[in-house]
Design an enzyme around this catalytic site. Structure first.
Site, PDB file in Angstrom:
ATOM      1  N   VAL A  63     -94.121  13.604  -4.445  1.00 17.58           N
ATOM      2  CA  VAL A  63     -94.956  14.748  -4.064  1.00 17.58           C
ATOM      3  C   VAL A  63     -94.141  15.900  -3.495  1.00 17.58           C
ATOM      4  O   VAL A  63     -94.642  17.021  -3.383  1.00 17.58           O
ATOM      5  CB  VAL A  63     -96.073  14.357  -3.049  1.00 17.58           C
ATOM      6  CG1 VAL A  63     -96.943  13.242  -3.580  1.00 17.58           C
ATOM      7  CG2 VAL A  63     -95.492  13.999  -1.692  1.00 17.58           C
ATOM      8  N   SER A 140    -103.419  13.395  10.891  1.00 14.87           N
ATOM      9  CA  SER A 140    -103.179  12.290  11.829  1.00 14.87           C
ATOM     10  C   SER A 140    -103.704  12.698  13.190  1.00 14.87           C
ATOM     11  O   SER A 140    -103.694  13.888  13.536  1.00 14.87           O
ATOM     12  CB  SER A 140    -101.674  12.002  11.939  1.00 14.87           C
ATOM     13  OG  SER A 140    -101.413  11.124  13.019  1.00 14.87           O
ATOM     14  N   TYR A 153     -92.911  14.206  13.457  1.00  8.84           N
ATOM     15  CA  TYR A 153     -94.039  13.757  12.619  1.00  8.84           C
ATOM     16  C   TYR A 153     -95.314  14.508  13.013  1.00  8.84           C
ATOM     17  O   TYR A 153     -96.065  14.985  12.157  1.00  8.84           O
ATOM     18  CB  TYR A 153     -94.220  12.250  12.799  1.00  8.84           C
ATOM     19  CG  TYR A 153     -95.436  11.673  12.102  1.00  8.84           C
ATOM     20  CD1 TYR A 153     -95.445  11.470  10.719  1.00  8.84           C
ATOM     21  CD2 TYR A 153     -96.584  11.314  12.819  1.00  8.84           C
ATOM     22  CE1 TYR A 153     -96.561  10.935  10.086  1.00  8.84           C
ATOM     23  CE2 TYR A 153     -97.695  10.777  12.198  1.00  8.84           C
ATOM     24  CZ  TYR A 153     -97.679  10.589  10.828  1.00  8.84           C
ATOM     25  OH  TYR A 153     -98.787  10.057  10.200  1.00  8.84           O
ATOM     26  N   LYS A 157     -97.900  16.884  10.833  1.00  5.68           N
ATOM     27  CA  LYS A 157     -99.332  16.626  10.684  1.00  5.68           C
ATOM     28  C   LYS A 157    -100.169  17.765  11.278  1.00  5.68           C
ATOM     29  O   LYS A 157    -101.267  18.055  10.793  1.00  5.68           O
ATOM     30  CB  LYS A 157     -99.687  15.273  11.307  1.00  5.68           C
ATOM     31  CG  LYS A 157     -99.125  14.097  10.506  1.00  5.68           C
ATOM     32  CD  LYS A 157     -99.652  14.116   9.073  1.00  5.68           C
ATOM     33  CE  LYS A 157     -99.261  12.918   8.253  1.00  5.68           C
ATOM     34  NZ  LYS A 157     -99.913  12.890   6.937  1.00  5.68           N
TER      35      LYS A 157
END
Ligand SMILES: NC(=O)c1ccc[n+]([C@@H]2O[C@H](COP(=O)([O-])OP(=O)(O)OC[C@H]3O[C@@H](n4cnc5c(N)ncnc54)[C@H](O)[C@@H]3O)[C@@H](O)[C@H]2O)c1
Length: 248
Positions: A63, A140, A153, A157
């Site tokens: 992706v 998330s 991370y 998100k």
């Protein structure tokens, strides 16, 4: 259970965890699913586990590679005869104390989680039908809830969440819905104990644990299926946080 009869769904991350559970759920509800993943073996396992009345075809793609995303969307539209729903569930996780943050790790997080999601949206949108097209982006709870060692991370998100809200406003005139779904802690390979650095003070997690414990991927698949279904026809640009009560 016929909400997805004849509905054509393009789904990334279909080779494991939440993406696999979502593929199985949608096929069971009648959808024709085109599943994308980096892992051909994961896709084979998903396809083998799928039970109709719907069906699944799969294609390997990264992706984070723009050309592969463009080819995936073309292939999905060809194989399914169109695309009604896009679900972006492919994603990666890195836990890193900020003093050891590697630029390469951060760039990879953004390439897969953010740019991959955005390019899939860009390419799928021309195919989505006005009045009924849907995009569900898996963000998330880390986007809106601080956790030690998760800053990179969480930033990726948070970007998925912000991207989804603005996109919802941008495509509302076409009657296309965009729904960010934010899971809490889900029992998948992505969230295994190996992602936590050994020196992490786990007492923090004991204090903020979800009141409903860790989710099974099927519990998140049910939320994604709702968001993608006509039951959610009035839902757009609103985050669904499925975190088992960890924000209470
Ligand atoms: N597990 C959790 O606790 C949790 C919590 C919140 C959000 N999420 C999000 O849910 C989504 C699904 O994660 P999961 O928990 O099912 O993890 P998982 O590791 O079980 O599944 C992720 C899938 O994405 C695929 N993938 C990774 N990089 C890819 C790439 N470059 N191109 C194509 N496919 C790629 C993997 O091969 C894998 O099959 C992710 O976006 C993740 O960030 C997970």
């Amino acid at each position: 259970m016929d909400r997805f009869d004849g509905v054509k769904v393009l789904l990334t991350g279909a080779g494991s965890g939440i993406g696999r559970a979502t593929a199985l759920r949608l096929v069971a509800e009648g959808a024709a699913v085109y599943g994308v993943d980096l892992s051909g073996e994961g896709l084979e396992r998903t396809a083998a586990a799928a039970a109709g009345p719907g069906r699944i075809v799969t294609g390997v793609a990264d992706v984070s590679d723009e050309a592969e995303v463009m080819e995936s969307v073309r292939a999905a539209a060809g194989a399914l005869g169109g695309i009604d729903v896009l679900v972006n569930a492919a994603g990666i996780h890195r836990s890193t104390p900020v003093d050891r943050l590697a630029v390469a790790d951060m760039e990879r997080l953004f390439a897969v989680n953010v740019v991959g999601t955005a390019v899939f949206c860009r390419e799928a949108l021309p195919h989505l039908p006005d009045g009924s097209g849907v995009i569900v982006n898996v963000a998330s709870s880390a986007a809106s809830h601080g956790n030690p060692y998760m800053s990179a991370y969480a930033a990726s998100k948070g970007a998925v969440l912000g991207f989804s809200l603005s996109l919802a406003a941008e495509v509302a005139h076409r009657g296309i819905r965009v729904v960010p779904v934010s899971p809490g802690s889900v029992a998948t390979p992505l969230a295994g104990p190996h992602v936590l650095p050994p020196d992490l003070d786990t007492a923090y997690y004991a204090r903020i644990r979800a009141l409903f414990g860790t989710a099974q991927p099927e519990q998140i698949a049910g939320v994604i299926a709702f968001a993608a279904s006509r039951d959610a026809a009035y839902l757009t640009g609103a985050e669904i946080r499925a975190d088992g009560g960890s924000h209470i």
